[in-house]
Design a protein around this motif. Structure first.
Motif, short mmCIF file in Angstrom:
data_model
loop_
_atom_site.label_atom_id
_atom_site.label_comp_id
_atom_site.label_asym_id
_atom_site.label_seq_id
_atom_site.Cartn_x
_atom_site.Cartn_y
_atom_site.Cartn_z
N ILE A 78 0.87 -1.18 0.00
CA ILE A 78 0.00 0.00 0.00
C ILE A 78 0.90 1.23 0.00
O ILE A 78 1.71 1.42 0.91
CB ILE A 78 -0.94 0.01 1.21
N GLY A 79 0.78 2.05 -1.05
CA GLY A 79 1.64 3.21 -1.19
C GLY A 79 0.86 4.51 -1.19
O GLY A 79 -0.36 4.56 -0.98
N LEU A 80 1.59 5.60 -1.41
CA LEU A 80 1.02 6.94 -1.45
C LEU A 80 1.15 7.51 -2.85
O LEU A 80 2.25 7.53 -3.41
CB LEU A 80 1.76 7.84 -0.46
N HIS A 81 0.04 7.96 -3.42
CA HIS A 81 0.08 8.70 -4.68
C HIS A 81 0.08 10.20 -4.39
O HIS A 81 0.99 10.91 -4.80
CB HIS A 81 -1.12 8.31 -5.56
N GLY A 82 -0.95 10.68 -3.70
CA GLY A 82 -0.98 12.10 -3.43
C GLY A 82 -2.10 12.51 -2.50
O GLY A 82 -2.91 11.69 -2.05
N LEU A 83 -2.12 13.80 -2.20
CA LEU A 83 -3.17 14.44 -1.41
C LEU A 83 -3.56 15.68 -2.20
O LEU A 83 -2.82 16.66 -2.23
CB LEU A 83 -2.64 14.80 -0.02
N TRP A 84 -4.71 15.63 -2.85
CA TRP A 84 -5.05 16.62 -3.87
C TRP A 84 -6.18 17.53 -3.40
O TRP A 84 -7.27 17.06 -3.05
CB TRP A 84 -5.50 15.92 -5.16
N ALA A 85 -5.93 18.81 -3.42
CA ALA A 85 -6.98 19.78 -3.13
C ALA A 85 -7.91 19.92 -4.33
O ALA A 85 -7.47 19.86 -5.48
CB ALA A 85 -6.35 21.14 -2.80
N SER A 129 10.61 7.51 -0.49
CA SER A 129 11.15 6.54 -1.45
C SER A 129 10.63 5.15 -1.17
O SER A 129 10.60 4.30 -2.06
CB SER A 129 12.68 6.54 -1.42
N GLU A 130 10.19 4.90 0.06
CA GLU A 130 9.63 3.61 0.42
C GLU A 130 8.18 3.46 -0.01
O GLU A 130 7.75 2.36 -0.39
CB GLU A 130 9.74 3.39 1.93
N VAL A 131 7.39 4.54 0.09
CA VAL A 131 5.94 4.42 -0.08
C VAL A 131 5.41 5.04 -1.38
O VAL A 131 4.26 4.78 -1.75
CB VAL A 131 5.19 5.02 1.12
N VAL A 132 6.19 5.87 -2.06
CA VAL A 132 5.76 6.46 -3.32
C VAL A 132 6.34 5.65 -4.48
O VAL A 132 7.53 5.32 -4.48
CB VAL A 132 6.20 7.94 -3.43
N ALA A 133 5.50 5.31 -5.44
CA ALA A 133 5.93 4.47 -6.56
C ALA A 133 7.09 5.11 -7.32
O ALA A 133 7.13 6.33 -7.52
CB ALA A 133 4.76 4.22 -7.51
N HIS A 134 8.03 4.28 -7.75
CA HIS A 134 9.20 4.74 -8.49
C HIS A 134 8.87 4.79 -9.98
O HIS A 134 9.29 3.96 -10.77
CB HIS A 134 10.38 3.81 -8.24
N THR A 135 8.08 5.78 -10.34
CA THR A 135 7.70 5.94 -11.75
C THR A 135 8.90 6.49 -12.54
O THR A 135 9.86 6.99 -11.96
CB THR A 135 6.50 6.88 -11.88
#
Length: 263
Positions: A78-85, A129-135
Motif C-alpha cells: 500500500i503506497g502513497l500517490h498524493g493528497l489533492w486539493a 522513497s519507500e511508499v511512493v511508486a518509483h515511476t
C-alpha cells in the motif's frame, strides 16, 4: 598552587566561550507525524482533499507492465500517490471545468515550464522513497508542482502529513485484509464493508477505487481514493474526516483482482 587554579579557571572559561561561539543554531522543528494538519497560505477556499493511496502492483501495471522502474520496492504493498486539493473557489466562479483542474492543477496559476524547487529532509525523502511508486518521471516532484506549490504549502509539512495519512490507513485491519487478498479477486462491496468497519459509516463516494488493466487484460486494483474535509485531516481514518465526493470517479467493476507482483 593558587596560580595553577587561576590558570585552569581561565582555560575552562575560554573553552566554554569557544564552544558557545561554534555551537550550531537550533534547527526548526519538523512537523510531527502524530497529528496530520496543513497550513494553506494561498487558495485555501477549496472544498475537499482527495487522499490517493496506491496498491503498488496494480499501480505499476499497465499494458506493458513497465509503469514503474526496476528499482521499485516490493514492499509495502500500500503506497502513497498524493493528497489533492479540489478547485479553489475562484476557479469555480470562473467556471473552469473540473476536468481541466484535474489535468493541469497548479499549472493554471503558474507557468508550466517553471519547475518549483522542493527541498525535503533526508528522513522524509527516505520515507517517501519507500511508499511512493518509483515511476519513470519523479512522482514526488510532479505531485509538488501540480498539487502543492500554488497553495504555498510547506513541502516538508505537506509530505509529512500525506505520509502520515497513508500510514494511518495501512495500520487498519481493513488494510491487513486487503494485503491478505494479494493475488486473489475480491468483491468491491466486501472491501468497502471491511473499510467501513474501521472508519464507521461513510458518505456516498467517501471512498472510491481506481482500476488498471494489466498486461493480460485483467482488471486490477490500482488505487483507493478517500474524499476528506480540509479541516478534519486529524480525524482520519474515522468517518468524521470524510465527505461525499462531488464526482463519481470509481472505475472498478463489482469484482476485480488484487494483483501480486509479477517480477
Amino acid at each position: 598552587m593558587r596560580a595553577a587554579s587561576l590558570f585552569l579557571s581561565s582555560l575552562f572559561a575560554a573553552c566554554a566561550f569557544l564552544s558557545a561561539c561554534t555551537q550550531q543554531p537550533p534547527q526548526p522543528a519538523r512537523p510531527s507525524l502524530s497529528s496530520p494538519s496543513l497550513i494553506v497560505p494561498q487558495h485555501a477556499d477549496f472544498g475537499h482533499y482527495t487522499l490517493a493511496l496506491t496498491w503498488q502492483p496494480g499501480f505499476c501495471s499497465g499494458p506493458e507492465g513497465t509503469t514503474c522502474r526496476a528499482d521499485q520496492p516490493a514492499t509495502p504493498l500500500i503506497g502513497l500517490h498524493g493528497l489533492w486539493a479540489s478547485r479553489p473557489s475562484d476557479l469555480i466562479k470562473a467556471q473552469l471545468p473540473v476536468t481541466t483542474w484535474w489535468r493541469k492543477g497548479c499549472g493554471i496559476y503558474e507557468a508550466e515550464d517553471a519547475a518549483p524547487t522542493l527541498t525535503l529532509s533526508p528522513a522524509l525523502s527516505h520515507r517517501l522513497s519507500e511508499v511512493v511508486a518509483h515511476t519513470h518521471s519523479d512522482l514526488i516532484s510532479h505531485e509538488y508542482a501540480k498539487h502543492v506549490h500554488c497553495f504555498a504549502i510547506d513541502g516538508e509539512q505537506f509530505f509529512t502529513t500525506a505520509t502520515n495519512l497513508r500510514d494511518r490507513f495501512a495500520d487498519l485491519p481493513s488494510a491487513s485484509y486487503l494485503t491478505s487478498l494479494e493475488g486473489h479477486e475480491v468483491e468491491k462491496q466486501d472491501l468497502v464493508t471491511h473499510i467501513t468497519a474501521d472508519t464507521g459509516a461513510l458518505p456516498e463516494r467517501g471512498v472510491q477505487f481506481q482500476c488498471n488493466k494489466n498486461a493480460s487484460g485483467q482488471t486490477v486494483l490500482a488505487q483507493i481514493w478517500f474524499t476528506l474535509k480540509p479541516n478534519a485531516l486529524s480525524a482520519f481514518p474515522k468517518a468524521d474526516a470524510f465527505l461525499s465526493s462531488p464526482q463519481m470517479q470509481d472505475n472498478c467493476p463489482a469484482r476485480f483482482l488484487v494483483p501480486r507482483w509479477t517480477h
